[in-house]
Design a protein around this motif. Structure first.
Motif, PDB file in Angstrom:
ATOM      1  N   ALA A 278      17.741  91.813  39.413  1.00  0.00           N
ATOM      2  CA  ALA A 278      16.563  92.670  39.467  1.00  0.00           C
ATOM      3  C   ALA A 278      15.617  92.311  40.604  1.00  0.00           C
ATOM      4  CB  ALA A 278      15.813  92.602  38.132  1.00  0.00           C
ATOM      5  N   THR A 279      15.740  91.124  41.149  1.00  0.00           N
ATOM      6  CA  THR A 279      14.842  90.729  42.235  1.00  0.00           C
ATOM      7  C   THR A 279      15.599  90.662  43.564  1.00  0.00           C
ATOM      8  OG1 THR A 279      15.178  88.369  41.663  1.00  0.00           O
ATOM      9  CG2 THR A 279      13.287  89.490  40.682  1.00  0.00           C
ATOM     10  N   GLY A 299       5.582  94.975  46.872  1.00  0.00           N
ATOM     11  CA  GLY A 299       4.452  95.313  46.015  1.00  0.00           C
ATOM     12  C   GLY A 299       4.891  95.678  44.605  1.00  0.00           C
ATOM     13  N   LEU A 300       5.964  96.444  44.478  1.00  0.00           N
ATOM     14  CA  LEU A 300       6.490  96.801  43.162  1.00  0.00           C
ATOM     15  C   LEU A 300       7.020  95.573  42.427  1.00  0.00           C
ATOM     16  CD1 LEU A 300       8.361 100.124  44.034  1.00  0.00           C
ATOM     17  CD2 LEU A 300       6.130  99.854  42.929  1.00  0.00           C
ATOM     18  N   SER A 301       7.581  94.634  43.173  1.00  0.00           N
ATOM     19  CA  SER A 301       8.059  93.393  42.558  1.00  0.00           C
ATOM     20  C   SER A 301       6.904  92.577  41.995  1.00  0.00           C
ATOM     21  CB  SER A 301       8.841  92.566  43.580  1.00  0.00           C
ATOM     22  OG  SER A 301      10.017  93.236  43.987  1.00  0.00           O
ATOM     23  N   LEU A 302       5.753  92.615  42.669  1.00  0.00           N
ATOM     24  CA  LEU A 302       4.567  91.931  42.152  1.00  0.00           C
ATOM     25  C   LEU A 302       4.159  92.512  40.798  1.00  0.00           C
ATOM     26  CD1 LEU A 302       2.319  91.549  45.339  1.00  0.00           C
ATOM     27  CD2 LEU A 302       3.363  89.707  44.015  1.00  0.00           C
ATOM     28  N   VAL A 303       4.207  93.810  40.680  1.00  0.00           N
ATOM     29  CA  VAL A 303       3.889  94.451  39.400  1.00  0.00           C
ATOM     30  C   VAL A 303       4.915  94.059  38.343  1.00  0.00           C
ATOM     31  CG1 VAL A 303       3.653  96.672  38.210  1.00  0.00           C
ATOM     32  CG2 VAL A 303       2.728  96.387  40.521  1.00  0.00           C
ATOM     33  N   ALA A 304       6.187  94.053  38.722  1.00  0.00           N
ATOM     34  CA  ALA A 304       7.258  93.772  37.764  1.00  0.00           C
ATOM     35  C   ALA A 304       7.177  92.359  37.201  1.00  0.00           C
ATOM     36  CB  ALA A 304       8.620  93.990  38.428  1.00  0.00           C
ATOM     37  N   CYS A 305       6.675  91.409  37.985  1.00  0.00           N
ATOM     38  CA  CYS A 305       6.647  90.033  37.494  1.00  0.00           C
ATOM     39  C   CYS A 305       5.645  89.855  36.363  1.00  0.00           C
ATOM     40  CB  CYS A 305       6.390  89.041  38.623  1.00  0.00           C
ATOM     41  SG  CYS A 305       4.677  88.860  39.075  1.00  0.00           S
ATOM     42  N   LEU A 306       4.690  90.793  36.219  1.00  0.00           N
ATOM     43  CA  LEU A 306       3.788  90.751  35.075  1.00  0.00           C
ATOM     44  C   LEU A 306       4.551  91.013  33.772  1.00  0.00           C
ATOM     45  CD1 LEU A 306       0.756  92.730  36.579  1.00  0.00           C
ATOM     46  CD2 LEU A 306       1.083  90.242  36.473  1.00  0.00           C
ATOM     47  N   PHE A 307       5.578  91.857  33.845  1.00  0.00           N
ATOM     48  CA  PHE A 307       6.439  92.091  32.684  1.00  0.00           C
ATOM     49  C   PHE A 307       7.196  90.818  32.304  1.00  0.00           C
ATOM     50  CE2 PHE A 307       5.620  96.275  34.286  1.00  0.00           C
ATOM     51  CZ  PHE A 307       5.732  97.149  33.216  1.00  0.00           C
ATOM     52  N   LEU A 308       7.629  90.081  33.314  1.00  0.00           N
ATOM     53  CA  LEU A 308       8.331  88.819  33.061  1.00  0.00           C
ATOM     54  C   LEU A 308       7.414  87.831  32.344  1.00  0.00           C
ATOM     55  CD1 LEU A 308      10.591  86.744  33.371  1.00  0.00           C
ATOM     56  CD2 LEU A 308       9.829  86.359  35.720  1.00  0.00           C
ATOM     57  N   ALA A 309       6.187  87.689  32.827  1.00  0.00           N
ATOM     58  CA  ALA A 309       5.248  86.767  32.197  1.00  0.00           C
ATOM     59  C   ALA A 309       4.957  87.169  30.758  1.00  0.00           C
ATOM     60  CB  ALA A 309       3.949  86.714  33.004  1.00  0.00           C
ATOM     61  N   ILE A 354      10.904 102.853  39.900  1.00  0.00           N
ATOM     62  CA  ILE A 354      11.478 101.597  40.385  1.00  0.00           C
ATOM     63  C   ILE A 354      10.781 100.416  39.709  1.00  0.00           C
ATOM     64  CG2 ILE A 354      11.724 100.082  42.387  1.00  0.00           C
ATOM     65  CD1 ILE A 354      12.094 102.589  44.098  1.00  0.00           C
ATOM     66  N   ALA A 355       9.442 100.466  39.649  1.00  0.00           N
ATOM     67  CA  ALA A 355       8.693  99.397  38.990  1.00  0.00           C
ATOM     68  C   ALA A 355       9.071  99.294  37.519  1.00  0.00           C
ATOM     69  CB  ALA A 355       7.195  99.633  39.137  1.00  0.00           C
ATOM     70  N   LEU A 356       9.265 100.432  36.863  1.00  0.00           N
ATOM     71  CA  LEU A 356       9.668 100.437  35.462  1.00  0.00           C
ATOM     72  C   LEU A 356      11.047  99.805  35.290  1.00  0.00           C
ATOM     73  CD1 LEU A 356       9.255 101.321  32.505  1.00  0.00           C
ATOM     74  CD2 LEU A 356      10.253 103.538  33.132  1.00  0.00           C
ATOM     75  N   GLY A 357      11.973 100.156  36.181  1.00  0.00           N
ATOM     76  CA  GLY A 357      13.324  99.612  36.084  1.00  0.00           C
ATOM     77  C   GLY A 357      13.352  98.108  36.241  1.00  0.00           C
ATOM     78  N   ILE A 358      12.705  97.609  37.294  1.00  0.00           N
ATOM     79  CA  ILE A 358      12.700  96.164  37.542  1.00  0.00           C
ATOM     80  C   ILE A 358      11.847  95.453  36.493  1.00  0.00           C
ATOM     81  CG2 ILE A 358      12.098  94.367  39.196  1.00  0.00           C
ATOM     82  CD1 ILE A 358      12.614  96.367  41.425  1.00  0.00           C
ATOM     83  N   GLY A 359      10.690  96.026  36.152  1.00  0.00           N
ATOM     84  CA  GLY A 359       9.831  95.411  35.153  1.00  0.00           C
ATOM     85  C   GLY A 359      10.498  95.312  33.793  1.00  0.00           C
TER      86      GLY A 359
END
Length: 448
Positions: A278-279, A299-309, A354-359
């Protein structure tokens, strides 16, 4: 005699930890100090690993393999990325040996030094245009040394938290080292995003990509300052005082805990597979195949990492109440479904989707990964816990993390992006089957 001593210590430890005040660890350390000391190394670990993964996806193919065609250059770049994963089990054996015999604290200092300095030196390494064939060879050497250091890092950090924790709060304490990937990923992605935003593409590819690596010098200094202040874990101190340390911990792990080792490694496969698909792979796929800009994807990856946390903290802290196994099974099952949705969402080229998919993928990863900070250490006895937990964690990394970008690149080229989603689902089902064969551990004593 050995069994009586250990069981006696276990009863004594249980009595002491039952009376530990709120906010204080079992050895008298404050929760804050244990949390920071265990968290700092895993945050640096994932920062180091992800800056390499990001660089591998964006620029290392051109900097170190300019004579290859684009697909093979990308594969060569991801292959150097995989070298550290292959070295990690060896690092687990080396650092685990001394961690189980000499103590957790001193080994954590050594692993942090080797890991961080090897990463930082990548930022000083000349490219193919200057050194020729020596450039990729030296890159591989530094990547190998980084993997050796990383092989001992997570196990020591998890044990630092778990073996300081009062009984009934090990999931909470272990949540802090498990948050390392979220923060390390955010920091690495943020640095690359900032550089991509303020620099021209030519400057970024020439020297800008080196800046994140050089920052590792600073991070190592901070990590050493924190770790040198922490005390040895009380659980290991009891074993050391009773002179119960294993002579060859790695051998004892294979002899006494082969089932836990192999199934624990299998349980980790989907966590690694999700993270690096995913990354690292999705970044390469979206920018190279779909034509999404590098700045947008970062930028979208930055948003997605909040889902990881969020997934990590929720699952790790809840595992003290509902159990580690149930949450890992739930995360693996959810990942099996999400694997099929990931690439259709990416292929829309729509930033929100895209953000939803990775997140979503990273949230699933967090639900699996969060409880593992306590689950893997609890699977092994005290005298081999560092070696056993580290080996399980890093063998899972070889199967799930090292090969995921390589397999995904080949699958996408041959069969399209949907096949990569099925690959993620297959990894999830492997982890699900392995954890189904493992017991629940949250009620286990750590001494024994």
């Amino acid at each position: 005699m050995r069994v009586r001593l250990v069981h006696s210590d276990a009863r004594s430890a249980a009595a002491k930890t039952a009376a530990v005040p709120e906010g204080e660890a079992a050895g008298g350390e404050s929760l804050r100090r244990v949390a920071v000391a265990s968290f700092i190394g895993t945050a640096i670990e994932f920062y180091d690993f992800y800056i390499y993964g990001t660089a591998a996806a964006l620029v290392l193919n051109q900097a170190f393999f300019p004579t290859l065609d684009p697909v093979n250059a990308t594969l060569a770049s991801f292959s150097t990325y995989a070298v550290a994963f292959a070295a990690r089990p060896l690092g687990s054996v080396v650092f685990g040996h001394f961690g189980d015999r000499a103590g957790r604290k001193s080994v954590l200092v050594a692993s942090l030094l080797l890991m961080g300095l090897s990463t930082a030196l990548v930022g000083l390494l000349p490219g193919y245009g200057t050194l020729g064939i020596w450039a990729p060879l030296l890159l591989i050497l530094l990547r190998f040394l980084q993997g050796i250091g990383l092989g001992g890092e997570w196990g020591g950090a998890a044990l630092l938290a778990v073996e300081h924790a009062p009984r009934g709060r090990r999931g909470l304490y272990a949540a802090f080292p498990q948050l390392g990937p979220s923060v390390g990923f955010f920091a690495a992605t943020g640095v690359f995003w900032l550089l991509s935003d303020v620099m021209s593409d030519a400057a970024f590819r020439s020297w800008g990509w080196r800046v994140p690596f050089l920052l590792s010098f600073l991070l190592v200094g901070v990590g050493l300052f924190v770790r040198l202040k922490i005390s040895e874990t009380p659980v290991f101190a009891k074993v050391r005082d009773a002179q119960e340390a294993s002579k060859v911990p790695a051998v004892d792990v294979f002899r006494r805990h082969p089932r836990e080792l192999l199934l624990g490694a299998g349980g980790m496969v989907i966590a690694y597979g999700l993270f690096y698909t995913a990354t690292t792979y999705c970044l390469s796929y979206a920018t190279g195949t779909l034509g999404v800009s590098r700045t947008t994807m970062l930028g979208l990856s930055l948003v997605a990492c909040l889902f990881l946390a969020a997934g990590t903290w929720l699952a790790a802290t809840r595992s003290d109440g509902v159990g580690r196994r149930k949450l890992v099974l739930g995360g693996s099952g959810l990942a099996a479904v999400w694997g099929l949705a990931l690439f259709p969402l990416l292929d829309t080229r729509q930033p929100v989707l895209i953000a939803l998919g990775i997140g979503g993928a990273l949230f699933c990863m967090g639900v699996v990964y969060g409880p593992m900070g306590a689950y893997l250490p609890e699977l092994f006895g005290t005298t081999v816990r560092y070696s056993g937990a580290s080996l399980a964690y890093n063998l899972g990394g070889v199967l799930g993390g090292a090969v995921a970008p390589l397999v995904a690149t080949r699958l996408q080229a041959a069969f399209g992006s949907a096949s990569v989603g099925w690959y993620v689902t297959a990894m999830a089902l492997v982890s699900l089957a392995c954890v189904l064969a493992l017991p629940e551990t949250r009620e286990r004593e750590l001494l024994g």
